[in-house]
Design an enzyme around this catalytic site. Sequence first.
Site, PDB file in Angstrom:
ATOM      1  N   GLY A 240      -1.485 -72.675 -41.501  1.00 54.07           N
ATOM      2  CA  GLY A 240      -1.658 -73.326 -40.194  1.00 54.07           C
ATOM      3  C   GLY A 240      -1.327 -72.383 -39.063  1.00 54.07           C
ATOM      4  N   ASN A 241      -1.180 -72.939 -37.883  1.00 52.66           N
ATOM      5  CA  ASN A 241      -0.806 -72.128 -36.722  1.00 52.66           C
ATOM      6  C   ASN A 241       0.142 -72.933 -35.842  1.00 52.66           C
ATOM      7  OD1 ASN A 241      -2.412 -73.561 -34.571  1.00 52.66           O
ATOM      8  ND2 ASN A 241      -4.033 -73.075 -36.048  1.00 52.66           N
ATOM      9  N   ARG A 242       0.644 -72.298 -34.808  1.00 46.91           N
ATOM     10  CA  ARG A 242       1.720 -72.919 -34.026  1.00 46.91           C
ATOM     11  C   ARG A 242       1.229 -73.744 -32.832  1.00 46.91           C
ATOM     12  NH1 ARG A 242       4.784 -68.414 -32.022  1.00 46.91           N
ATOM     13  NH2 ARG A 242       6.066 -70.021 -31.036  1.00 46.91           N
TER      14      ARG A 242
END
Length: 431
Positions: A240-242
Amino acid sequence: MNIVVGITGGIAAYKAVGVVRGFVLAGHTVQVIATEHALRFVGKPTLEAISRNTVHTDLYEGVSEVRHVAIGQAADLIVIAPTTANTLAKLAAGIADDLLGNTVLATKAPVLLAPAMHTEMWMNAATVANVALLRERGFRFIGPASGQLTGSDSGPGRMSEPDEIVAAGLRMLDRTNPHEEVRAGSGAAAGPVTEPAAEPAAEPLPEHPLPVVARDLEGLNVLISAGGTREPLDPVRFIGNRSSGKQGVALADAAVSRGARVVFVGAHLEVEAPRGAEIHSVETAEELRVEMIALAPEADLIIMAAAVADYRPRAVAEGKIKKEQTGDTLTLELVKNADILAELAADAGAHQTIVGFAAETAASSDELLVLGRAKIARKGCDFLVINRVGWHEGFTTDGNEVVVVDKTGHIVIEAAGTKVSVAHSILSAVA
Ligand code: CTP
């Protein structure tokens, strides 16, 4: 009819001359009350020539004729253009330390306010609360509009154009039954104002803490993606990413408050979904792609604020990946995801505007621009919002700093502030 035009101390005071002139040309008697601060921006002789009347400022002039209440008592309509944030606060508190404050307290006429200030001031919680209170008490608002402000910034806060203010004032006069007591700021004693049905500025405040802004996106369908996609490795893990989704939600909230019909596709938001929008939830880049492509034909404006995973695992394990099977190192094979923004831009109809975001970790502003310009050329969208991101920048913060470029790589706006104010600046730039 007797119209009082109040002018308070903002740069838009120079435009008040047009408001005075409009009412005079419409055949009304105009009394101008300019505050001391207003007269720093516009000259008394100009206002006297245009209004064909003495301009009043001083509370202690005309005491024998009880001027501090006489002007308000004789008024059929009071229009304050511009209304500064300070004046909004004073009116909300019922402060009467100048002639205009006294006049408003003493009147039973309807009062129309044309606010003008910087976006941050308009969106400040104090101003939002003052506007809500004044509306509750029967004050009417026109604007503010969105657009270029005094400095290099743009956004909601610009005073509505004089002819719009005059038209709104005249509509209020038309709707005021002289035989019926009307109420403005003077409290409970008076009766209700006849509600102007099509008064654009008479919209109720939205329930969420966004200020009412110009409804310049009325009739537009806006499709916004936000958040960060997740690509599963197995039933318990993902890549995922932030992205928190804050900027995308702020854009959706802003678009709703400006009258758009908003469809919002969110991926793993860390904040509440926007109110007043049609919400779709997705997990992966491919799910986001399917939703966006299905929803795009209806949209006039598409904003891809979502952080989309560029790659996904080639294979997703049915069960949890176990260390006994993988050993000391684990190599993942990833395959590229489709570029949704590029696809939407390639398929865009002539009526559609497509806005992308660029998350870049460039060290300097110049480098950021170079990367952004290359990205918009690659993606083919109409505007690109370039956003510096980093370990402590861009993602979960409440503030943001962006540069928006158009297809030719030209800088359209640079905006900094809360994600809400940046959202409004972006919408104003593409509106
Ligand atoms: N985007 C997209 N589909 C992808 C990747 C990105 O639609 N598969 C969109 C994002 O929503 C954003 C824009 O493209 O509006 C730019 O995303 P960004 O992550 O900054 O760029 P990338 O396309 O990933 O390019 P690079 O890896 O070179 O930074």
